[in-house]
Design a protein around this motif. Structure first.
Motif, PDB file in Angstrom:
ATOM      1  N   THR A  79       0.972  -1.007   0.110  1.00  9.95           N
ATOM      2  CA  THR A  79       0.059  -0.127   0.033  1.00  9.95           C
ATOM      3  C   THR A  79       0.798   1.285   0.093  1.00  9.95           C
ATOM      4  O   THR A  79       0.595   2.064  -0.714  1.00  9.95           O
ATOM      5  CB  THR A  79      -0.935   0.031   1.198  1.00  9.95           C
ATOM      6  N   HIS A  80       1.869   1.316   0.834  1.00 12.60           N
ATOM      7  CA  HIS A  80       2.794   2.462   0.841  1.00 12.60           C
ATOM      8  C   HIS A  80       3.972   2.365   0.070  1.00 12.60           C
ATOM      9  O   HIS A  80       5.074   2.103   0.090  1.00 12.60           O
ATOM     10  CB  HIS A  80       3.146   2.551   2.238  1.00 12.60           C
ATOM     11  N   VAL A  81       3.601   2.502  -1.299  1.00 14.29           N
ATOM     12  CA  VAL A  81       4.705   2.194  -2.410  1.00 14.29           C
ATOM     13  C   VAL A  81       4.790   3.570  -3.366  1.00 14.29           C
ATOM     14  O   VAL A  81       3.782   4.456  -2.929  1.00 14.29           O
ATOM     15  CB  VAL A  81       4.383   1.149  -3.248  1.00 14.29           C
ATOM     16  N   SER A  82       5.744   3.874  -3.759  1.00 10.03           N
ATOM     17  CA  SER A  82       6.037   5.081  -4.626  1.00 10.03           C
ATOM     18  C   SER A  82       4.833   5.443  -5.710  1.00 10.03           C
ATOM     19  O   SER A  82       4.651   4.444  -6.373  1.00 10.03           O
ATOM     20  CB  SER A  82       7.293   5.430  -5.124  1.00 10.03           C
ATOM     21  N   SER A  83       4.725   6.565  -5.982  1.00  9.56           N
ATOM     22  CA  SER A  83       3.760   6.710  -6.868  1.00  9.56           C
ATOM     23  C   SER A  83       4.426   7.654  -8.245  1.00  9.56           C
ATOM     24  O   SER A  83       4.002   7.979  -9.084  1.00  9.56           O
ATOM     25  CB  SER A  83       2.542   7.880  -6.553  1.00  9.56           C
ATOM     26  N   HIS A  84       5.998   7.532  -7.894  1.00 10.82           N
ATOM     27  CA  HIS A  84       6.731   8.138  -8.979  1.00 10.82           C
ATOM     28  C   HIS A  84       7.329   7.106 -10.171  1.00 10.82           C
ATOM     29  O   HIS A  84       8.022   6.315  -9.591  1.00 10.82           O
ATOM     30  CB  HIS A  84       7.917   9.074  -8.055  1.00 10.82           C
ATOM     31  N   PRO A  85       7.223   7.335 -11.241  1.00  9.86           N
ATOM     32  CA  PRO A  85       7.592   6.422 -12.176  1.00  9.86           C
ATOM     33  C   PRO A  85       9.271   6.130 -12.222  1.00  9.86           C
ATOM     34  O   PRO A  85       9.806   5.082 -12.297  1.00  9.86           O
ATOM     35  CB  PRO A  85       7.364   6.884 -13.529  1.00  9.86           C
ATOM     36  N   TRP A  86       9.903   7.470 -11.874  1.00  6.73           N
ATOM     37  CA  TRP A  86      11.295   6.952 -11.767  1.00  6.73           C
ATOM     38  C   TRP A  86      11.799   6.155 -10.838  1.00  6.73           C
ATOM     39  O   TRP A  86      12.962   5.478 -10.795  1.00  6.73           O
ATOM     40  CB  TRP A  86      11.889   8.683 -11.518  1.00  6.73           C
ATOM     41  N   ALA A  87      11.237   6.368  -9.490  1.00  5.43           N
ATOM     42  CA  ALA A  87      11.354   5.418  -8.608  1.00  5.43           C
ATOM     43  C   ALA A  87      11.246   3.982  -8.921  1.00  5.43           C
ATOM     44  O   ALA A  87      12.236   3.079  -8.590  1.00  5.43           O
ATOM     45  CB  ALA A  87      10.555   5.762  -7.204  1.00  5.43           C
ATOM     46  N   TRP A  88      10.289   3.468  -9.463  1.00  6.83           N
ATOM     47  CA  TRP A  88      10.104   2.185 -10.047  1.00  6.83           C
ATOM     48  C   TRP A  88      11.341   1.836 -11.086  1.00  6.83           C
ATOM     49  O   TRP A  88      11.836   0.611 -10.879  1.00  6.83           O
ATOM     50  CB  TRP A  88       8.874   2.126 -10.817  1.00  6.83           C
ATOM     51  N   VAL A  89      11.771   2.978 -12.022  1.00  5.85           N
ATOM     52  CA  VAL A  89      12.687   2.545 -12.786  1.00  5.85           C
ATOM     53  C   VAL A  89      13.910   2.171 -12.023  1.00  5.85           C
ATOM     54  O   VAL A  89      14.635   1.360 -12.514  1.00  5.85           O
ATOM     55  CB  VAL A  89      12.680   3.587 -13.910  1.00  5.85           C
ATOM     56  N   LEU A  90      14.311   3.257 -11.142  1.00  8.67           N
ATOM     57  CA  LEU A  90      15.447   2.974 -10.322  1.00  8.67           C
ATOM     58  C   LEU A  90      15.573   1.773  -9.616  1.00  8.67           C
ATOM     59  O   LEU A  90      16.418   1.155  -9.641  1.00  8.67           O
ATOM     60  CB  LEU A  90      15.761   3.926  -9.505  1.00  8.67           C
ATOM     61  N   LEU A  91      14.328   1.379  -9.090  1.00  5.26           N
ATOM     62  CA  LEU A  91      14.216   0.027  -8.329  1.00  5.26           C
ATOM     63  C   LEU A  91      14.477  -1.137  -9.250  1.00  5.26           C
ATOM     64  O   LEU A  91      15.430  -2.018  -8.990  1.00  5.26           O
ATOM     65  CB  LEU A  91      12.792  -0.375  -8.081  1.00  5.26           C
ATOM     66  N   PHE A  92      14.036  -1.259 -10.470  1.00 10.97           N
ATOM     67  CA  PHE A  92      14.261  -2.492 -11.447  1.00 10.97           C
ATOM     68  C   PHE A  92      15.778  -2.453 -12.064  1.00 10.97           C
ATOM     69  O   PHE A  92      16.383  -3.407 -12.322  1.00 10.97           O
ATOM     70  CB  PHE A  92      13.085  -2.488 -12.361  1.00 10.97           C
ATOM     71  N   VAL A  93      16.189  -1.060 -12.495  1.00 10.37           N
ATOM     72  CA  VAL A  93      17.345  -1.031 -12.871  1.00 10.37           C
ATOM     73  C   VAL A  93      18.613  -1.366 -12.073  1.00 10.37           C
ATOM     74  O   VAL A  93      19.576  -2.299 -12.337  1.00 10.37           O
ATOM     75  CB  VAL A  93      17.808   0.377 -13.548  1.00 10.37           C
ATOM     76  N   THR A  94      18.600  -1.098 -10.764  1.00 13.58           N
ATOM     77  CA  THR A  94      19.424  -1.262  -9.641  1.00 13.58           C
ATOM     78  C   THR A  94      19.295  -2.925  -9.328  1.00 13.58           C
ATOM     79  O   THR A  94      20.445  -3.516  -9.054  1.00 13.58           O
ATOM     80  CB  THR A  94      19.335  -0.579  -8.423  1.00 13.58           C
ATOM     81  N   ALA A  95      18.256  -3.364  -9.339  1.00 15.10           N
ATOM     82  CA  ALA A  95      18.053  -4.885  -9.249  1.00 15.10           C
ATOM     83  C   ALA A  95      18.667  -5.739 -10.140  1.00 15.10           C
ATOM     84  O   ALA A  95      19.579  -6.348  -9.784  1.00 15.10           O
ATOM     85  CB  ALA A  95      16.595  -5.286  -8.966  1.00 15.10           C
ATOM     86  N   ILE A  96      18.426  -5.373 -11.527  1.00 12.49           N
ATOM     87  CA  ILE A  96      19.026  -6.168 -12.387  1.00 12.49           C
ATOM     88  C   ILE A  96      20.680  -6.100 -12.643  1.00 12.49           C
ATOM     89  O   ILE A  96      21.477  -7.011 -12.613  1.00 12.49           O
ATOM     90  CB  ILE A  96      18.460  -5.937 -13.936  1.00 12.49           C
ATOM     91  N   LEU A  97      21.043  -4.818 -12.465  1.00 13.41           N
ATOM     92  CA  LEU A  97      22.342  -4.291 -12.593  1.00 13.41           C
ATOM     93  C   LEU A  97      23.135  -4.902 -11.400  1.00 13.41           C
ATOM     94  O   LEU A  97      24.398  -5.357 -11.436  1.00 13.41           O
ATOM     95  CB  LEU A  97      22.673  -3.205 -12.899  1.00 13.41           C
ATOM     96  N   MET A  98      22.886  -4.115 -10.232  1.00  8.62           N
ATOM     97  CA  MET A  98      23.595  -4.163  -8.936  1.00  8.62           C
ATOM     98  C   MET A  98      23.523  -5.772  -8.381  1.00  8.62           C
ATOM     99  O   MET A  98      24.191  -6.168  -7.586  1.00  8.62           O
ATOM    100  CB  MET A  98      23.287  -3.252  -8.064  1.00  8.62           C
ATOM    101  N   GLN A  99      22.297  -6.263  -8.300  1.00  9.68           N
ATOM    102  CA  GLN A  99      22.002  -7.472  -7.616  1.00  9.68           C
ATOM    103  C   GLN A  99      22.316  -8.700  -8.749  1.00  9.68           C
ATOM    104  O   GLN A  99      22.804  -9.757  -8.324  1.00  9.68           O
ATOM    105  CB  GLN A  99      20.855  -7.648  -7.096  1.00  9.68           C
ATOM    106  N   GLY A 100      21.897  -8.592  -9.746  1.00  8.80           N
ATOM    107  CA  GLY A 100      21.874  -9.701 -10.743  1.00  8.80           C
ATOM    108  C   GLY A 100      23.043  -9.698 -11.635  1.00  8.80           C
ATOM    109  O   GLY A 100      23.802 -10.627 -11.392  1.00  8.80           O
ATOM    110  N   LEU A 101      23.414  -8.816 -12.260  1.00  8.08           N
ATOM    111  CA  LEU A 101      24.562  -8.851 -13.165  1.00  8.08           C
ATOM    112  C   LEU A 101      25.760  -8.787 -12.271  1.00  8.08           C
ATOM    113  O   LEU A 101      26.804  -9.906 -12.318  1.00  8.08           O
ATOM    114  CB  LEU A 101      24.519  -7.806 -14.037  1.00  8.08           C
ATOM    115  N   CYS A 102      25.865  -7.889 -11.488  1.00  8.95           N
ATOM    116  CA  CYS A 102      27.022  -7.791 -10.598  1.00  8.95           C
ATOM    117  C   CYS A 102      27.422  -9.115  -9.592  1.00  8.95           C
ATOM    118  O   CYS A 102      28.298  -9.335  -9.378  1.00  8.95           O
ATOM    119  CB  CYS A 102      26.930  -6.510  -9.574  1.00  8.95           C
TER     120      CYS A 102
END
Length: 310
Positions: free
Chosen positions: A200-223
Motif C-alpha cells: 500500500t505504501h509504495v511510490s507513485s513516482h515512475p522514476w522510483a520504479w525505474v530506479l528500483l528495477f535497474v538497480t535490481a538487475i544491474l547491482m544484484q543480478g549482473l554484478c
C-alpha cells in the motif's frame, strides 16, 4: 588476472553507488517490501539469463545444504538488514560499517577455506581502512544507533555468504549457484514483506520504479553473477579487498547526484583507499608477470561469463 580485477572493480563501483540509490529508494518504498521487489526482479533476470545460455547445472541434495543457508543469510538477512539500516543512517556511514567486510571475509576464509592471509593483504587492508576513516571524517564521528546495528548485521551476513558461495562454487557452476541462491532467498523475503509491509505504501513516482528495477538487475543480478565467477577465480580473501573501495565510490556518487561536499581530507583518504587496495591485491606484480611472457597455469586462466552454445 587483470581482467578479474577490472570486473571486481566494476562490481564494487556499482555496489558503492548502491548506498546512495538505496538511501533514495527507502524514502519511496518500505524497506522489506523494497528488498522483496528488487529480489523478484533479480530472480527473473537470472532465471532468464540461465535459460537463454542453457548453463543451469543439476543439483544434488548436498548442494541444497549450502544453498538454503546461503539464501537465508546472504539474501533474506542481508537485504532486509541493509535497507532497514538505511532508513536511519546515511549512506556514507553505512559504507564505513560495511568496509569491515574485507577483514571479516579474510579471517573467515583463513579459518574455513584455508586461504592464506599475506602480509601485503594485511598492510594494504589497514592502509585502506585508514583512508576510509578519512573519507567519512566530515560526518563528525560515528554514533551508535539501531540503524548501525542493522548495517553491521548486513556486513556480517554478506561476509558469511561470500564464504558459503566460495565453498559452493567448488561443487557447482557459479551461474547455477547464483540463480538458485537468489531464487531461494527471494522466496524467503517475499512472504515476510507481504506480512509485515502490505503493498500500500509504495511510490507513485515512475522514476522510483525505474530506479528500483535497474538497480535490481544491474547491482544484484549482473554484478552478483560477475562477483561469484571471479570469487572462484581469485579466492574470497583477495576479492573482498576490493570492498574497501565502496566508501570512496559512495562519496563520489553522493557528490555527483546529491551535491554532498567533498573535502581535501576525504580526497587524501580516497588515495589511501586506492593505494591500499592496489598493495593488498598485488596488482602490479601480477600485471608484470603477465607481460613477461611466463606461462599461465590453469589456476591463472580467466573465467568468463557463459557464452551461447554453438
Amino acid at each position: 588476472m587483470v581482467r578479474s580485477y577490472i570486473l571486481l572493480l566494476f562490481c564494487v563501483c556499482c555496489w558503492g553507488s548502491n548506498f546512495v540509490f538505496g538511501s533514495i529508494l527507502v524514502n519511496e518504498f518500505p524497506p522489506i517490501l523494497l528488498s522483496a521487489m528488487r529480489l523478484s526482479a533479480t530472480s527473473l533476470f537470472l532465471i532468464g539469463y540461465g535459460w537463454y545460455f542453457k548453463k543451469m547445472g543439476q543439483l544434488t541434495r548436498r548442494d541444497f545444504l549450502l544453498l538454503v543457508p546461503l539464501g537465508f543469510v546472504g539474501t533474506l538477512i542481508n537485504q532486509a538488514s541493509f535497507f532497514t539500516g538505511l532508513e536511519t543512517i546515511d549512506a556514507t556511514t553505512a559504507s564505513l560499517v560495511l568496509s569491515l567486510a574485507p577483514i571479516t571475509v579474510a579471517v573467515l576464509a583463513a579459518v574455513f577455506l584455508k586461504e592464506t592471509i599475506t602480509r601485503k593483504m594485511v598492510i594494504g587492508s589497514l592502509i585502506a581502512m585508514v583512508g576510509i576513516f578519512f573519507v567519512v571524517g566530515k560526518s563528525g564521528g560515528i554514533k551508535p544507533s539501531i540503524g548501525m546495528l542493522y548495517i553491521l548485521l548486513a556486513m556480517v551476513s554478506f561476509a558469511i555468504s561470500i564464504i558459503i558461495m566460495r565453498k559452493l562454487t567448488e561443487r557447482i557452476d557459479p551461474l547455477t549457484a547464483t540463480v538458485y541462491s537468489t531464487v531461494i532467498g527471494s522466496s524467503m523475503v517475499i512472504p515476510v514483506a507481504l506480512i509485515k509491509e502490505p503493498i500500500t505504501h509504495v511510490s507513485s513516482h515512475p522514476w522510483a520504479w525505474v530506479l528500483l528495477f535497474v538497480t535490481a538487475i544491474l547491482m544484484q543480478g549482473l554484478c552478483g553473477l560477475i562477483w561469484n565467477v571471479q570469487l572462484k577465480r581469485i579466492g574470497a580473501g583477495k576479492a573482498s579487498v576490493f570492498l574497501n573501495l565502496q566508501p570512496f565510490v559512495a562519496m563520489v556518487v553522493g557528490f555527483l547526484l546529491l551535491g554532498t561536499p567533498v573535502t581535501m581530507v576525504q580526497i587524501v583518504g580516497s588515495l589511501l583507499i586506492v593505494g591500499g587496495v592496489v598493495l593488498a591485491t598485488g596488482f602490479k606484480k601480477e600485471k608484470s608477470e603477465a607481460s613477461s611472457g611466463k606461462p599461465v597455469t590453469a589456476s591463472g586462466m580467466i573465467q568468463k561469463l557463459p557464452k551461447v552454445n554453438g
